[in-house]
Design a protein around this motif. Structure first.
Motif, PDB file in Angstrom:
ATOM      1  N   GLU A 200       0.777  -1.213   0.033  1.00 27.31           N
ATOM      2  CA  GLU A 200      -0.008   0.136  -0.018  1.00 27.31           C
ATOM      3  C   GLU A 200       1.049   1.466   0.035  1.00 27.31           C
ATOM      4  O   GLU A 200       0.578   2.349  -0.753  1.00 27.31           O
ATOM      5  N   VAL A 201       2.027   1.204   0.866  1.00 28.26           N
ATOM      6  CA  VAL A 201       2.831   2.360   1.013  1.00 28.26           C
ATOM      7  C   VAL A 201       3.635   2.628  -0.302  1.00 28.26           C
ATOM      8  O   VAL A 201       3.791   3.654  -0.742  1.00 28.26           O
ATOM      9  N   SER A 202       4.160   1.559  -0.770  1.00 29.74           N
ATOM     10  CA  SER A 202       5.074   1.629  -2.065  1.00 29.74           C
ATOM     11  C   SER A 202       4.649   0.661  -3.064  1.00 29.74           C
ATOM     12  O   SER A 202       5.282  -0.542  -3.291  1.00 29.74           O
ATOM     13  N   PRO A 203       3.473   1.056  -3.931  1.00 31.29           N
ATOM     14  CA  PRO A 203       3.398   0.054  -4.920  1.00 31.29           C
ATOM     15  C   PRO A 203       4.031  -0.019  -5.859  1.00 31.29           C
ATOM     16  O   PRO A 203       4.481   0.915  -6.557  1.00 31.29           O
ATOM     17  N   ASN A 204       4.941  -1.350  -6.401  1.00 37.70           N
ATOM     18  CA  ASN A 204       5.601  -1.200  -7.705  1.00 37.70           C
ATOM     19  C   ASN A 204       5.408  -2.487  -8.333  1.00 37.70           C
ATOM     20  O   ASN A 204       4.541  -3.442  -8.130  1.00 37.70           O
ATOM     21  N   PRO A 205       5.674  -2.462  -9.629  1.00 36.68           N
ATOM     22  CA  PRO A 205       5.508  -3.473 -10.517  1.00 36.68           C
ATOM     23  C   PRO A 205       5.922  -4.918 -10.480  1.00 36.68           C
ATOM     24  O   PRO A 205       5.290  -5.817 -11.268  1.00 36.68           O
ATOM     25  N   PHE A 206       7.018  -4.925  -9.590  1.00 33.15           N
ATOM     26  CA  PHE A 206       7.543  -6.322  -9.283  1.00 33.15           C
ATOM     27  C   PHE A 206       7.352  -6.675  -7.734  1.00 33.15           C
ATOM     28  O   PHE A 206       8.406  -7.279  -7.266  1.00 33.15           O
ATOM     29  N   SER A 207       6.254  -6.525  -7.149  1.00 32.08           N
ATOM     30  CA  SER A 207       5.947  -6.653  -5.791  1.00 32.08           C
ATOM     31  C   SER A 207       5.699  -7.985  -5.598  1.00 32.08           C
ATOM     32  O   SER A 207       5.320  -8.839  -6.180  1.00 32.08           O
ATOM     33  N   THR A 208       6.348  -8.422  -4.373  1.00 35.66           N
ATOM     34  CA  THR A 208       6.224 -10.005  -4.332  1.00 35.66           C
ATOM     35  C   THR A 208       5.993 -10.324  -2.495  1.00 35.66           C
ATOM     36  O   THR A 208       7.080  -9.907  -1.801  1.00 35.66           O
ATOM     37  N   GLY A 295      15.093   6.046 -19.841  1.00 34.45           N
ATOM     38  CA  GLY A 295      13.634   6.296 -19.535  1.00 34.45           C
ATOM     39  C   GLY A 295      13.460   6.799 -18.281  1.00 34.45           C
ATOM     40  O   GLY A 295      13.923   6.096 -17.370  1.00 34.45           O
ATOM     41  N   ILE A 296      12.659   7.729 -18.067  1.00 36.16           N
ATOM     42  CA  ILE A 296      12.439   8.069 -16.628  1.00 36.16           C
ATOM     43  C   ILE A 296      10.836   7.460 -16.307  1.00 36.16           C
ATOM     44  O   ILE A 296       9.781   7.786 -16.804  1.00 36.16           O
ATOM     45  N   HIS A 297      10.877   6.757 -15.057  1.00 34.12           N
ATOM     46  CA  HIS A 297       9.676   6.025 -14.644  1.00 34.12           C
ATOM     47  C   HIS A 297       9.637   6.705 -13.266  1.00 34.12           C
ATOM     48  O   HIS A 297      10.439   6.585 -12.186  1.00 34.12           O
ATOM     49  N   SER A 298       8.190   6.925 -12.797  1.00 31.49           N
ATOM     50  CA  SER A 298       7.937   7.434 -11.719  1.00 31.49           C
ATOM     51  C   SER A 298       7.328   6.435 -10.760  1.00 31.49           C
ATOM     52  O   SER A 298       6.293   5.730 -11.067  1.00 31.49           O
ATOM     53  N   PHE A 299       7.806   6.364  -9.302  1.00 31.18           N
ATOM     54  CA  PHE A 299       7.046   5.427  -8.614  1.00 31.18           C
ATOM     55  C   PHE A 299       6.658   6.122  -7.394  1.00 31.18           C
ATOM     56  O   PHE A 299       6.673   7.403  -7.412  1.00 31.18           O
ATOM     57  N   GLU A 300       6.337   5.572  -6.175  1.00 35.48           N
ATOM     58  CA  GLU A 300       5.619   6.291  -5.019  1.00 35.48           C
ATOM     59  C   GLU A 300       6.634   7.295  -4.291  1.00 35.48           C
ATOM     60  O   GLU A 300       6.309   8.372  -3.957  1.00 35.48           O
ATOM     61  N   TYR A 301       7.830   6.712  -4.157  1.00 36.02           N
ATOM     62  CA  TYR A 301       8.833   7.625  -3.652  1.00 36.02           C
ATOM     63  C   TYR A 301       9.813   8.200  -4.364  1.00 36.02           C
ATOM     64  O   TYR A 301      10.517   9.289  -4.164  1.00 36.02           O
ATOM     65  N   VAL A 302      10.211   7.480  -5.682  1.00 34.57           N
ATOM     66  CA  VAL A 302      11.315   8.028  -6.246  1.00 34.57           C
ATOM     67  C   VAL A 302      11.038   8.008  -8.104  1.00 34.57           C
ATOM     68  O   VAL A 302       9.977   7.427  -8.305  1.00 34.57           O
ATOM     69  N   HIS A 303      11.706   8.740  -8.498  1.00 37.94           N
ATOM     70  CA  HIS A 303      11.772   8.555 -10.016  1.00 37.94           C
ATOM     71  C   HIS A 303      12.977   7.764 -10.420  1.00 37.94           C
ATOM     72  O   HIS A 303      14.296   7.909  -9.666  1.00 37.94           O
ATOM     73  N   GLN A 304      12.982   6.872 -11.202  1.00 37.95           N
ATOM     74  CA  GLN A 304      14.085   5.849 -11.397  1.00 37.95           C
ATOM     75  C   GLN A 304      14.406   5.981 -13.045  1.00 37.95           C
ATOM     76  O   GLN A 304      13.538   6.515 -14.091  1.00 37.95           O
ATOM     77  N   MET A 305      15.665   6.045 -13.502  1.00 34.09           N
ATOM     78  CA  MET A 305      16.115   6.060 -14.955  1.00 34.09           C
ATOM     79  C   MET A 305      16.106   4.403 -15.382  1.00 34.09           C
ATOM     80  O   MET A 305      16.992   3.796 -14.508  1.00 34.09           O
ATOM     81  N   ILE A 306      15.561   4.036 -16.173  1.00 32.39           N
ATOM     82  CA  ILE A 306      15.413   2.793 -16.775  1.00 32.39           C
ATOM     83  C   ILE A 306      15.870   2.615 -18.087  1.00 32.39           C
ATOM     84  O   ILE A 306      14.996   3.339 -18.800  1.00 32.39           O
ATOM     85  N   SER A 307      16.486   1.815 -18.470  1.00 30.99           N
ATOM     86  CA  SER A 307      16.686   1.302 -20.038  1.00 30.99           C
ATOM     87  C   SER A 307      16.368  -0.076 -20.325  1.00 30.99           C
ATOM     88  O   SER A 307      16.189  -1.020 -19.200  1.00 30.99           O
ATOM     89  N   THR A 308      16.052  -0.353 -21.453  1.00 31.80           N
ATOM     90  CA  THR A 308      15.615  -1.486 -21.802  1.00 31.80           C
ATOM     91  C   THR A 308      16.400  -1.906 -22.975  1.00 31.80           C
ATOM     92  O   THR A 308      16.723  -1.598 -23.950  1.00 31.80           O
TER      93      THR A 308
END
Length: 422
Positions: A200-208, A295-308
């Motif tokens: 709930e606090v930090s939803p992310n695309p690879f939560s486990t 690529g800049i992707h935004s999450f609950e606490y941080v922005h991250q730089m992600i490359s593919t």
């Protein structure tokens, strides 16, 4: 059995609560992040038809055999110290968790949620649906504050970063990921309650949420290590982090600063080059390419730089071999990869274990998807040892004090749900 669910969040919470009574559970949650490579929104693997538990030595060979015997869905984790199998390396730092280096299981029951529809793959699918529907949700009590310790004081961490930078100045390495452990002994937590709060606090695309007997992995990872879709391999390394701001305009400025920050760009491109090199071991010649850079992707606490980075898989190369060829992931090691791992073994004060390893699945069509175990709490309930690591990329231009603050930023969500006092 496939059925539409009226209240999907409630169903998922009930399903996870029911699943957590089994000795083996793997819950993978995308939290609604749009991703062209994802096969589902949520997957819950429950109970064991078969399993493999092992340490570095012949772990990948054992997994290969296990996969041949279990060609359906399997889920599990790879510990970071499998590096000692893929390269001539060793691990001698303290380990309070005592997790295996590799664990995979073929589930008795599997729940897949995609586009609002729920599929239960089991010999008892209708019964399971009723059992989940009849679950009464447990109200989780607030976590008593955990007294957390660190393997490094602030000054010790800063001094260590300066020492690493001396190696960079000498040309021993170019960049590395330096990690520190935060831990608590005699810790008592409710793993399921903590995970629900963390998600709930930090939803992310690879939560486990992963349970193996008395051991728990509670993760809020934003990063994909490696996926296979048909004959295509996909890796999405993260390098570059900036703290979010509550003011929308300021937040947008922070994003732009991250997009143009020389150090962050340098970190990212170094790791992209490393990932490209790793993928060549598994790729058809000439097929490695960068689909997205910075690529800049935004999450609950941080922005991250992600490359593919992607490639076409060599014909005849197994999924397990493709994973082994790139393990551990470049974003958690450094460059040159082996030298960086050797050096971090000297500077770090704890065994990483599952942290900076990977969790995920292989599907019946032999595709797979694996995350990077970061922003993750690890807990051995038998010996009441609780642990999480945080790290940052160290380059020649890194500011040691800012790197320490970045570690705390990455640990913020986990600390929050633990009610941490330090």
């Amino acid at each position: 059995m496939i059925a539409p669910i009226k209240n999907l969040p409630l169903f998922k919470q009930k399903a996870l609560q029911w699943a957590s009574s089994f000795d083996a559970v793997c819950y993978l949650e995308s939290n609604g992040f749009n991703d062209p490579y994802s096969k589902f929104d949520t997957l819950i693997a429950i109970g064991t038809k078969d399993e493999v538990t092992t340490h570095a030595g012949h772990a990948f060979d054992q997994l290969e055999t296990f996969r041949q015997n279990n060609p359906g869905w399997i889920t599990g984790f790879f510990g970071y110290d499998l590096k000692n199998e893929t390269e001539r390396l060793s691990s001698a730092n303290p380990d309070g968790l005592e997790f295996p280096d590799l664990y995979f299981f073929a589930p008795l029951h599997l729940i897949i949620i995609k586009d609002g529809k729920t599929e239960i793959i089991s010999d008892e699918s209708e019964q399971i649906f009723k059992l989940i529907d009849q679950q009464e949700l447990i109200m989780y009590t607030e976590q008593l504050a955990i007294v957390l310790k660190s393997r490094f004081s602030r000054q010790e961490y800063i001094d260590a970063v300066k020492g690493i930078q001396e190696h960079i100045s000498r040309g021993d390495i170019y960049v590395t990921n330096f990690c520190q452990e935060f831990f608590a002994e005699y810790a008592q937590i409710d793993p399921l309650g903590i995970f629900i709060q963390l998600n709930e606090v930090s939803p992310n695309p690879f939560s486990t949420f992963f349970k193996w007997k008395d051991n728990y992995i509670l993760g809020a990872s934003p990063e994909r290590f490696l996926a296979k879709r048909g004959n295509k391999l996909i890796s999405q390394p993260i390098k570059g982090t900036a703290k979010r701001h509550i003011d929308v305009q300021v937040d947008e400025q922070i994003k732009q600063q991250l997009r143009n920050h020389p150090k962050e760009l340098q970190e990212n491109v170094m790791i992209v080059d490393l990932v490209r090199n790793d993928l060549t071991r598994s790729a058809k010649q000439g097929t490695v390419k960068t689909e997205e850079l910075f690529g800049i992707h935004s999450f609950e606490y941080v922005h991250q730089m992600i490359s593919t980075v992607v490639c076409e898989l060599q014909e005849g190369l197994s999924a397990i071999q493709a994973i082994k060829n790139t393990f551990p992931m470049g974003s958690m090691t450094g460059a040159p990869k082996i030298s960086a791992m050797q050096l971090m073994e000297q500077y770090e004060r704890s065994k990483r274990g599952v942290y900076s390893g990977a969790i995920g699945y292989l599907s019946p069509d032999n595709d797979f998807d694996l995350n990077v175990v970061i922003r993750t709490l690890l807990y051995n309930s038998a010996n009441q040892y609780l642990s999480f690591h945080a790290g940052s990329a160290i380059t020649y231009h890194a500011d040691p004090e800012k790197e320490y603050e970045e570690c705390l930023l990455k640990a913020q969500a986990v600390m929050e749900v633990l009610g941490v006092t330090r």
